[in-house]
Write an enzyme that holds these catalytic residues in place. Structure first.
Site, PDB file in Angstrom:
ATOM      1  N   LEU A  60       0.894  -1.301   0.218  1.00  0.00           N
ATOM      2  CA  LEU A  60      -0.037  -0.158  -0.098  1.00  0.00           C
ATOM      3  C   LEU A  60       0.914   1.294   0.188  1.00  0.00           C
ATOM      4  O   LEU A  60       1.649   1.477   0.556  1.00  0.00           O
ATOM      5  CB  LEU A  60      -0.770  -0.117   1.415  1.00  0.00           C
ATOM      6  CG  LEU A  60      -1.915   1.089   1.217  1.00  0.00           C
ATOM      7  CD1 LEU A  60      -3.010   1.169   0.453  1.00  0.00           C
ATOM      8  CD2 LEU A  60      -2.623   1.092   2.823  1.00  0.00           C
ATOM      9  N   ASP A  61       0.595   2.000  -0.792  1.00  0.00           N
ATOM     10  CA  ASP A  61       1.359   3.480  -0.936  1.00  0.00           C
ATOM     11  C   ASP A  61       2.757   3.245  -1.100  1.00  0.00           C
ATOM     12  O   ASP A  61       3.709   4.310  -0.697  1.00  0.00           O
ATOM     13  CB  ASP A  61       0.986   4.139   0.183  1.00  0.00           C
ATOM     14  CG  ASP A  61      -0.370   4.724   0.310  1.00  0.00           C
ATOM     15  OD1 ASP A  61      -1.313   4.386  -0.623  1.00  0.00           O
ATOM     16  OD2 ASP A  61      -0.993   4.809   1.736  1.00  0.00           O
TER      17      ASP A  61
END
Lengths: 288, 288, 288, 288
Positions: C231-232
């Protein structure tokens, strides 16, 4: 020339009329001469019939081949109608700095020079005042004081040219508050960089901060450009701005502007010294 | 007026000659009228004998006292030589947008308006072309097509003034490609905002992107300003720039410039509508 | 294939291990196939034994030779260990947009798409909410509402994949507030672009504006990146920031952030669609 | 105290719980003591029941009244629950600079100090190395070399505190590569400014440029903050960023970062010295 080979980093800058296969031809030429391309930049004004610009940074595994490469390049350049410049890392450029009384641009250049960011020899600093002598000499750089007045201008320029003769590849006007004559400029085409303390073409001429204050702009800027006969009209290398507001009087604009003058000039000089800049008419191509 | 009290947010903008104790006097005045100051901004051109500018945002716990406060303020203003403007949050400003064929500034304003970033009523969009009718009407906003030619200009402006009469507090020229006459402008002093597609005062007049391309600048900009009789010379509210390089032809400059035109105009309009801007001579004070 | 020739613009993206003469070899190959190079960009992680990246934009005078060039390129690529992508201007990329409730990134993409700045087909917009249907359909683009909950997530993704199948080359998450599963992402490697509303790696995860407010930062940012399983953490394509100060509460940060989210995402998408981006490990090379 | 009066410029910084009429009360107080307000800045976290911050710059026509004003202010402050700081222009702040081996931040501060942009006395520079002695002493500033190792840290800090005792109002860590102990920090609450070479909270801790290179960010930054016991977690005063791209290796990032470190630190120090900064929890209010 030494008898044992050593690797050398070189930069080729060139421009020529567009023609099919030109990139291929140039890269073939370099490969045949033992070059290993490290960085290749290219720009064309028009892929059909425009002007092509290239910057090629390459390693030559055997530096003894540099002279031959250069000679053959001259031949190729004739055939293709190229303008070109070839330099290698051991040919350190020589830079003179002209200043008046303000020290911020000068000290920025000297600091970056000492730190290695700006790679050059600085054989001299020339000034129409004596104020910055101590600062310059503390770096071990010779300082020449050549006063200029309306009456002595011609003589002063002659003296300056004499000092510079065969000693410099670049002149940087680091807030030098004298206008150079066309005769002087003609000796150093595309080799004089000036910092103008505005976002050109806004506020051409004298007192740009006063004009900026009077106009009430919300950003102030600085512009580094090559010097031509048209004041503040030469090819722009770099510009930047900084935000201001109604609280800034003229003195505050000058202080804010100093920071952007310093960084814009130092950036332009660094690019020039590393052969990142090509001039085309009144514009520049900067392969940054 | 209702019989029960409600809190209301208000903004006082004022300017007056400096005098000792003026900040104290104004804040005392507000406190005595039940105001609770939320945001206080102040600027002086010279603390001795300059001009003082203030923006005071305050809550009035009982909105029924607003009229009295306003009346007493008028009296105070006379005594102090103040120019002032007092508004409260329920007096939504009314904004007309003038456009020609390009939609980017218009759509940015409409999008921010719909999202609540720009707080205004938009009673009309006026255009010298019919191209953007559908886009505007899809927002439920009336669209008036008033063609303008050299022959019909006077008549067109008269018709436009008739449409606007008593209906708008602000006119936004969102890339409106007609020059308004001094007679027209005189109806809306400091109430017409224009977006100029350059970093003024660079590239005044027509075709700034072409001029920017020809000059070889390294940044392009946009400027939002109040419209005065001197073309592109009115007080600047906001400016910004975006970096470009030798790869940008004129078309690419226009595309890059659209983004900065949109954001600069929208910011200036938002500030005006929220009473953050004061005009002083040919400059603005923006309490941002 | 037509019987008469036409010029076509194409882009070759490639990466391969460094080897001497590679630039020459590739440009020779193109010239032999009738290509006229328009723009040549190159980057190497290490000129000795690194990885070389190239982007070559060229005109092919006879578009009937495109297939042959492509076939021969595949052979050359095998020999050199190249990864490559070749596309021409008539192969318009197909882009799906995923949204939730916020419209600012979506509308920015649609506006730039309609204005021609973003060149793509948009066969569908998919949302886990129904709120933006009208806005999307007004552009003539199909809108699919696929709700997602913890229980239905697997099923929803299956349905989404079915919709997308063979129809899209790029997925843009325009503030889509669902986390895609690794299984989903594996179908579109380096083909999903997300906008994260912070300057990554600062404020990873949820509520970055709240975290930015609590930390008291003086700039807020946005980051467009390819989506990976972390994530990210995927390769960053573009980032930008905007200045804020103590006056910004969380709501004001969100509004300021919207502008930078819009421009950063639109820029990243435009670069991807024009084949300006190469992925290398967890980074990007952007030939801007 | 002299027998004849002279005008003096002073700055009052204060914070207190919100209460109605507070701005009026404070400005009345100042006017009654002969103050002429030059610049008034205010911020509230919540106009109802938040915390109010003010910065008031004023001229006192008779400097002999300063002591009385200060005494009465203390009384008023007790009543209102104010924290406050009052200083006048003749009370030049005394700043110690701590450095290690890198000179860029140090020299920027010294240059701005010499040019008058930074107004302070610099009674000493302290370093855990001897490298920068000559540079510092050339400005006529005493240089103290206090080596620090894991074993000698406590002793070194004691020696440092002894040197500083009653001599400095501000400590600037200009790339000082030692972590100060909580005991040391407790002597100078909100009086130690550090420059961190990243855009905090990204890349907390050691080697931020390496981390930035590995993450592939497109902007790098610097952050000036007050030092607290939590490493890199103190209140942020100023931040800025500079654009980079895939061509920047770690060494190039460091060079680019130096420029932004210099300007961010110098700006933060200038604001602190001119009493533009208030600390509130883990944030700052900067009345710029």
């Amino acid at each position: 020339m030494r008898s044992s080979k050593a690797t050398i980093r070189a930069v080729l800058l060139l421009s020529c009329p567009e023609r099919p296969g030109i990139i291929s031809d140039v890269s073939n030429f370099l490969v045949k001469h033992g070059a290993n391309i490290v960085q290749f930049d290219q720009h064309t004004t028009d892929p059909q019939d425009g002007v092509l610009f290239m910057r090629i940074e390459f390693d030559l595994e055997d530096d003894r081949h540099f002279a031959k490469l250069k000679g053959n390049l001259a031949a190729m350049a004739g055939e293709y109608g190229m303008e070109w410049r070839l330099s290698h890392e051991r040919q350190t450029k020589r830079m003179a700095i002209f200043v008046s009384k303000m020290d911020h641009c000068l000290l920025e250049l000297l600091w970056r020079w000492k730190s290695g960011e700006i790679h050059a020899e600085i054989p001299m600093v020339i000034s129409n005042h004596n104020d910055l002598r101590e600062a310059v000499e503390s770096y071990g750089i010779p300082y020449y004081h050549i006063p200029v007045s309306a009456e002595t201008k011609e003589e002063a320029e002659a003296k300056t040219l004499e000092l510079l003769k065969d000693k410099v590849d670049l002149i940087v006007l680091a807030r030098y508050m004298q206008i150079l004559s066309p005769a002087f400029i003609s000796h150093y085409p595309d080799q004089i960089i000036n910092i103008h303390h505005s976002f050109l073409p806004a506020f051409i001429g004298a007192n740009p901060y006063r004009k900026a204050f009077e106009r009430g702009v919300k950003l102030i800027g600085a512009t580094a450009h090559y010097v031509t006969n048209d004041l503040d009209e030469g090819p722009i290398i770099e510009q930047d701005v900084v935000r201001v507001n109604h609280r800034y009087n003229e003195a505050a604009l000058k202080i804010a502007g100093r920071q952007v003058e310093r960084s814009v000039l130092a950036q332009a000089v660094a690019w020039h010294l590393k052969d990142h800049v090509l001039v085309y008419g009144n514009k520049t191509i900067v392969f940054a």
